[in-house]
Design a protein around this motif. Sequence first.
Motif, PDB file in Angstrom:
ATOM      1  N   MET A 278       0.841  -1.153   0.000  1.00  0.00           N
ATOM      2  CA  MET A 278       0.000   0.000   0.000  1.00  0.00           C
ATOM      3  C   MET A 278       0.904   1.239   0.000  1.00  0.00           C
ATOM      4  N   THR A 279       0.592   2.208  -0.835  1.00  0.00           N
ATOM      5  CA  THR A 279       1.391   3.424  -0.917  1.00  0.00           C
ATOM      6  C   THR A 279       0.728   4.526  -0.111  1.00  0.00           C
ATOM      7  N   ASP A 280       1.537   5.378   0.360  1.00  0.00           N
ATOM      8  CA  ASP A 280       1.043   6.506   1.162  1.00  0.00           C
ATOM      9  C   ASP A 280       0.618   7.614   0.210  1.00  0.00           C
ATOM     10  N   THR A 281      -0.635   7.998   0.279  1.00  0.00           N
ATOM     11  CA  THR A 281      -1.142   9.021  -0.633  1.00  0.00           C
ATOM     12  C   THR A 281      -1.300  10.373   0.050  1.00  0.00           C
ATOM     13  N   THR A 282      -0.864  10.485   1.289  1.00  0.00           N
ATOM     14  CA  THR A 282      -0.966  11.788   1.962  1.00  0.00           C
ATOM     15  C   THR A 282       0.090  12.725   1.403  1.00  0.00           C
ATOM     16  N   THR A 283      -0.262  13.934   1.314  1.00  0.00           N
ATOM     17  CA  THR A 283       0.704  14.919   0.817  1.00  0.00           C
ATOM     18  C   THR A 283       1.379  15.572   2.006  1.00  0.00           C
ATOM     19  N   THR A 284       2.625  15.787   1.836  1.00  0.00           N
ATOM     20  CA  THR A 284       3.357  16.465   2.904  1.00  0.00           C
ATOM     21  C   THR A 284       3.448  17.935   2.553  1.00  0.00           C
ATOM     22  N   GLU A 285       2.965  18.709   3.458  1.00  0.00           N
ATOM     23  CA  GLU A 285       3.050  20.152   3.253  1.00  0.00           C
ATOM     24  C   GLU A 285       4.373  20.628   3.819  1.00  0.00           C
ATOM     25  N   SER A 286       5.021  21.453   3.050  1.00  0.00           N
ATOM     26  CA  SER A 286       6.284  21.986   3.561  1.00  0.00           C
ATOM     27  C   SER A 286       5.970  23.102   4.553  1.00  0.00           C
ATOM     28  N   ALA A 287       6.745  23.126   5.587  1.00  0.00           N
ATOM     29  CA  ALA A 287       6.552  24.143   6.617  1.00  0.00           C
ATOM     30  C   ALA A 287       6.949  25.495   6.050  1.00  0.00           C
ATOM     31  N   PRO A 288       6.278  26.537   6.471  1.00  0.00           N
ATOM     32  CA  PRO A 288       6.661  27.862   5.987  1.00  0.00           C
ATOM     33  C   PRO A 288       8.074  28.188   6.469  1.00  0.00           C
ATOM     34  N   PRO A 289       8.775  28.965   5.691  1.00  0.00           N
ATOM     35  CA  PRO A 289      10.141  29.294   6.113  1.00  0.00           C
ATOM     36  C   PRO A 289      10.090  30.093   7.419  1.00  0.00           C
ATOM     37  N   PRO A 290      11.110  29.925   8.239  1.00  0.00           N
ATOM     38  CA  PRO A 290      11.116  30.685   9.495  1.00  0.00           C
ATOM     39  C   PRO A 290      11.217  32.179   9.185  1.00  0.00           C
ATOM     40  N   PRO A 291      10.662  32.997  10.039  1.00  0.00           N
ATOM     41  CA  PRO A 291      10.734  34.434   9.782  1.00  0.00           C
ATOM     42  C   PRO A 291      12.181  34.913   9.810  1.00  0.00           C
ATOM     43  N   VAL A 292      12.466  35.928   9.032  1.00  0.00           N
ATOM     44  CA  VAL A 292      13.802  36.501   8.987  1.00  0.00           C
ATOM     45  C   VAL A 292      14.036  37.279  10.273  1.00  0.00           C
ATOM     46  N   ARG A 293      15.160  37.020  10.900  1.00  0.00           N
ATOM     47  CA  ARG A 293      15.511  37.746  12.121  1.00  0.00           C
ATOM     48  C   ARG A 293      16.051  39.113  11.735  1.00  0.00           C
ATOM     49  N   ILE A 294      15.496  40.145  12.335  1.00  0.00           N
ATOM     50  CA  ILE A 294      15.968  41.497  12.062  1.00  0.00           C
ATOM     51  C   ILE A 294      16.609  42.049  13.327  1.00  0.00           C
ATOM     52  N   PHE A 295      17.853  42.462  13.185  1.00  0.00           N
ATOM     53  CA  PHE A 295      18.650  42.995  14.282  1.00  0.00           C
ATOM     54  C   PHE A 295      18.583  44.520  14.221  1.00  0.00           C
TER      55      PHE A 295
END
Length: 166
Positions: A1-18
């Motif tokens: 049986m194959t896995d048919t669930t889609t993997t959603e990529s996590a949003p990129p982490p926010p850019v750190r501003i110094f």
Amino acid sequence: MTDTTTTESAPPPPVRIFLVVVDDSPELKIALRYACLRARKSGGKVALLTVLEQGEMQHWMAVENLIREEQRGEAEQKLQKLAREVNQLTGTLPALYVREGVPHEEVLALIAEEPSISILVLAAGTDPEGPGPMISYYTGRGLARLRIPLTIVPGGLSTEALDAIT
């Protein structure tokens, strides 16, 4: 049986501003270099804020307006010069802010308005009088008002020492 669930990529982490507060102190260069090196190594960016303190010559409004325009022009020139340094060190252009008012209050207002600002970087003065008014404020009663971490860089660090610790 194959896995048919889609993997959603996590949003990129926010850019750190110094955020670096631009003033006329000799420690500015140390805070700026530290922020640039940390931003470069973490994929972050730098923001520069200069605050023009309001004058007390209300009865000479025309003169005060001329002085304010001159101060703003000088501040913008200084920010542009520092922006070139930031670009050389990080490969990105910083966000530039010019405000009028009480410096520590304007820092808090900018942090409140710009949720992407994630770290306030200040360098401590090396004079016997103490670390400087900003650090004194933010390590005292102003600390509770900050919503982001505060990084205090010792004002006596050399370029080599900064490079080694970042």
